[in-house]
Design a protein around this motif. Structure first.
Motif, short mmCIF file in Angstrom:
data_model
loop_
_atom_site.label_atom_id
_atom_site.label_comp_id
_atom_site.label_asym_id
_atom_site.label_seq_id
_atom_site.Cartn_x
_atom_site.Cartn_y
_atom_site.Cartn_z
N GLY A 36 3.27 -11.88 -0.50
CA GLY A 36 4.11 -11.13 0.42
C GLY A 36 4.44 -11.91 1.67
N GLY A 37 3.45 -12.61 2.23
CA GLY A 37 3.68 -13.46 3.39
C GLY A 37 4.66 -14.58 3.07
N LEU A 38 4.49 -15.17 1.90
CA LEU A 38 5.41 -16.23 1.46
C LEU A 38 6.83 -15.70 1.34
N LEU A 39 7.00 -14.54 0.70
CA LEU A 39 8.34 -13.98 0.51
C LEU A 39 9.00 -13.65 1.85
N GLN A 126 4.77 -5.39 1.63
CA GLN A 126 4.10 -4.30 2.34
C GLN A 126 2.62 -4.61 2.57
N GLU A 127 1.99 -5.24 1.59
CA GLU A 127 0.58 -5.59 1.73
C GLU A 127 0.39 -6.63 2.83
N ALA A 128 1.26 -7.62 2.89
CA ALA A 128 1.17 -8.64 3.94
C ALA A 128 1.39 -8.01 5.31
N LEU A 129 2.37 -7.12 5.42
CA LEU A 129 2.65 -6.47 6.70
C LEU A 129 1.50 -5.55 7.12
#
Length: 194
Positions: A36-39, A126-129
């Motif tokens: 998620g952070g990468l995206l 959403q998980e990264a956020l």
């Protein structure tokens, strides 16, 4: 209207959360949070502002990244009007996204079937956020809303022409490798497959 007070606040919160997300210790996140952070990084810092470009990033083979004058370059295979791999978009990943891509390469390889599922990329984002401290009530509800909110911030910093290019809005590109140019001008052997 896109530029409402609510959207401006949500856009600012998303970008601030992205800034915190890329500073989180990646080892504290699970694979989906790292992806998620990468995206998010690829969309905001790397300019991959639509779903097909993120899909191409997920399938990118790191060994295909070439370095020209110490600048990384990748070719993203994109479809045009339903024709698969009709466009080879030249992409120069930013340092943050490149570092995350190198760290998350194994996560991506192991999660490709998951990421092909509906809303999987959104759940990773959403998980990264969430790991960065964003309230569950403020998490984006769709990938389209992620792109819209990121676009608000970028449009205040970049000319509209560059934004349209990043979103593939009315632009088709064909990048030619330097070996192909040399071949076309009679200076080299037949180029490798592009």
């Amino acid at each position: 209207d896109l530029y409402t007070p609510n959207n401006l606040g949500a856009s600012r919160e998303l970008v601030e959360s992205l800034g915190r997300a890329i500073r989180v210790d990646l080892e504290q996140l699970n694979a989906r949070g790292r992806i998620g952070g990468l995206l998010l990084s690829a969309a905001y810092y790397g300019g991959l502002m639509d779903i097909p470009q993120l899909n191409a990033l997920i399938l990118l083979d790191l060994s295909k990244i070439i370095w020209v004058s110490q600048i990384p370059e990748a070719r993203l295979s994109l479809s045009i009007r339903g024709q698969p791999e009709s466009e080879q978009r030249q992409w120069f990943p930013d340092p943050t996204t490149l570092a995350l891509l190198a760290r998350c390469a194994q996560d991506l390889a192991e999660s490709r079937s998951y990421l092909a599922q509906k809303d999987a990329k959104l759940r990773c984002i959403q998980e990264a956020l969430s790991a960065a401290g964003m309230s569950i009530h403020n998490l984006p509800a769709s990938l389209e809303s992620v792109f819209e909110l990121l676009k608000i911030q970028r449009q205040t910093q970049l000319p509209q022409l560059l934004m349209n290019y990043a979103k593939r809005s009315g632009y088709v590109t064909h990048s030619v490798l330097s070996s192909s140019w040399q071949y076309l001008h009679g200076n080299a052997s037949v180029p490798e497959s592009e």
